[in-house]
Write an enzyme that holds these catalytic residues in place. Structure first.
Site, PDB file in Angstrom:
ATOM      1  N   ASN A 325       0.826  -1.199   0.000  1.00  0.00           N
ATOM      2  CA  ASN A 325       0.000   0.000   0.000  1.00  0.00           C
ATOM      3  C   ASN A 325       0.860   1.248   0.000  1.00  0.00           C
ATOM      4  O   ASN A 325       2.023   1.207  -0.401  1.00  0.00           O
ATOM      5  CB  ASN A 325      -1.014  -0.018   1.139  1.00  0.00           C
ATOM      6  N   HIS A 327       2.551   3.232   2.027  1.00  0.00           N
ATOM      7  CA  HIS A 327       3.892   3.276   2.607  1.00  0.00           C
ATOM      8  C   HIS A 327       4.859   2.423   1.801  1.00  0.00           C
ATOM      9  O   HIS A 327       6.028   2.793   1.617  1.00  0.00           O
ATOM     10  CB  HIS A 327       3.854   2.803   4.064  1.00  0.00           C
ATOM     11  N   CYS A 328       4.385   1.304   1.299  1.00  0.00           N
ATOM     12  CA  CYS A 328       5.240   0.387   0.547  1.00  0.00           C
ATOM     13  C   CYS A 328       5.762   0.986  -0.757  1.00  0.00           C
ATOM     14  O   CYS A 328       6.826   0.591  -1.237  1.00  0.00           O
ATOM     15  CB  CYS A 328       4.484  -0.899   0.205  1.00  0.00           C
ATOM     16  N   ILE A 329       5.005   1.903  -1.362  1.00  0.00           N
ATOM     17  CA  ILE A 329       5.409   2.427  -2.671  1.00  0.00           C
ATOM     18  C   ILE A 329       6.164   3.748  -2.573  1.00  0.00           C
ATOM     19  O   ILE A 329       6.520   4.341  -3.600  1.00  0.00           O
ATOM     20  CB  ILE A 329       4.202   2.592  -3.617  1.00  0.00           C
TER      21      ILE A 329
END
Length: 342
Positions: A325, A327-329
């Protein structure tokens, strides 16, 4: 001597770095248009608060300049996938204002996806383009597996950092020493595991994060039949007995998880903790439908925790179908600024 410190994510950013999706790397290639729309929505939300830099395949430069406009830095670097949190270096700072990029080794979350060689090599190129010095530890680590309070405390999980698919043979003590050496950590707090179904092997950024020094946000489960109930109870037990690098007991703020959901036969790792701090705000994934009530509760908790920050919401489903999501990208580039001494 470089007195290293890993800044907290709420400290001032120079910009945010993302990678544009690569169709061939998607778990569900038929979702490519939806995924790209999700990335664009997130980019637009971030741009309301701070500048954005985007890593793009060189042949896509023209199309993405037309799509996204002039108000974005495009970095023409070939890459395999689009999870910048894990393949873009962790930027640390010194008291004199200088920065250093800790360019961890990357093996696609324990060799789960091939190829990953371009993402492993990406750090050196992006640091050169952003004029930040580079350090290359002999350690496999993803940015989503660690969270800093900015004062020497690192939060992580044993499930991820001690997983033999990352650094086989390394003990917890050895990994702690590496975090101290490369991030300036003074204390590492180890939760046992991350959320059920998280294919990253328990990244911390789905289950817990610092909200301030001495204050931790934890996503919790209220349903005893859900595996996350026992997982988050164990997290609470650890956090209740721990202190941070400055000896403070931790205040824990709970955020209720979204309802259980699946996508194409697998549990979807829905997390409000996968939000992203931006300058004066945060970008929060929400899920709607059955999650409308917990979406609202999460916004209320975060508004109370961060009353001075604006909260922008984005559709979390367009990203979580691929396993991550907001934060991951994203990966923040902290502003280079000399610290004020008391």
């Amino acid at each position: 001597m470089f007195e290293r410190r890993m800044p907290a994510e709420w400290e001032t950013h120079e910009k945010t770095i993302l990678q544009w999706p690569v169709a061939d790397s998607l778990v569900h290639p038929d979702n490519y248009t939806e995924v790209c729309d999700g990335y664009e929505e997130t980019i637009r939300a971030i741009q309301a608060f701070e500048p954005v830099g985007l890593i793009v395949d060189p042949e896509e430069m023209g199309a993405l300049r037309k799509r996204l406009g002039e108000d974005i830095d495009l970095y023409p670097i070939p890459h395999n996938d689009a999870w910048a949190r894990d393949s873009v270096p962790t930027i640390i700072v010194d008291k004199d204002g200088s920065r250093l990029g800790v360019d961890w080794k990357f093996n696609a979350w324990g060799e789960k996806y091939q190829p990953y060689d371009l993402d492993d090599a990406l750090g050196e190129k992006i640091l050169a383009m952003t004029d930040i010095a580079r350090e290359r530890p002999d350690l496999v680590l993803e940015g989503g597996s660690i969270h800093s309070d900015g004062e020497g405390t690192i939060l992580t999980t044993k499930e991820c950092l001690l997983n033999p698919n990352r650094n086989p043979g390394m003990s917890m003590e050895a990994i702690e020493e590496a975090l101290k050496d490369h991030l300036g950590a003074k204390k590492v707090i180890w939760l046992e595991e991350g959320l059920d179904g998280d294919e990253t092997d328990g990244h911390i950024d789905n289950i817990a994060c610092f909200a301030a020094p001495g204050k931790v946000l934890l996503q919790v489960c209220r349903d005893p039949k859900d595996p996350n109930y026992a997982i988050t109870r164990r997290c609470l037990e650890v956090l209740d007995r721990e202190v941070d690098a400055r000896g403070r007991r931790l205040e824990v703020v709970e955020i209720e998880q979204p309802p259980y959901a699946t996508y194409r036969g697998k549990r979807a790792t829905l997390s409000y903790l996968n939000f992203y701090f931006v300058n004066d705000g945060l970008i929060l994934p929400v899920f709607g439908g059955d999650a409308a009530q917990t979406d609202q509760k999460a916004m209320e908790v975060l508004k109370d925790a961060f009353p001075q920050r604006g909260i922008a919401t984005v559709n979390g489903w367009s990203l979580v179908k691929e396993g991550g999501n907001v934060h991951c990208i994203t990966q923040q580039i902290p502003k280079a600024a000399k610290e004020e001494r008391a």
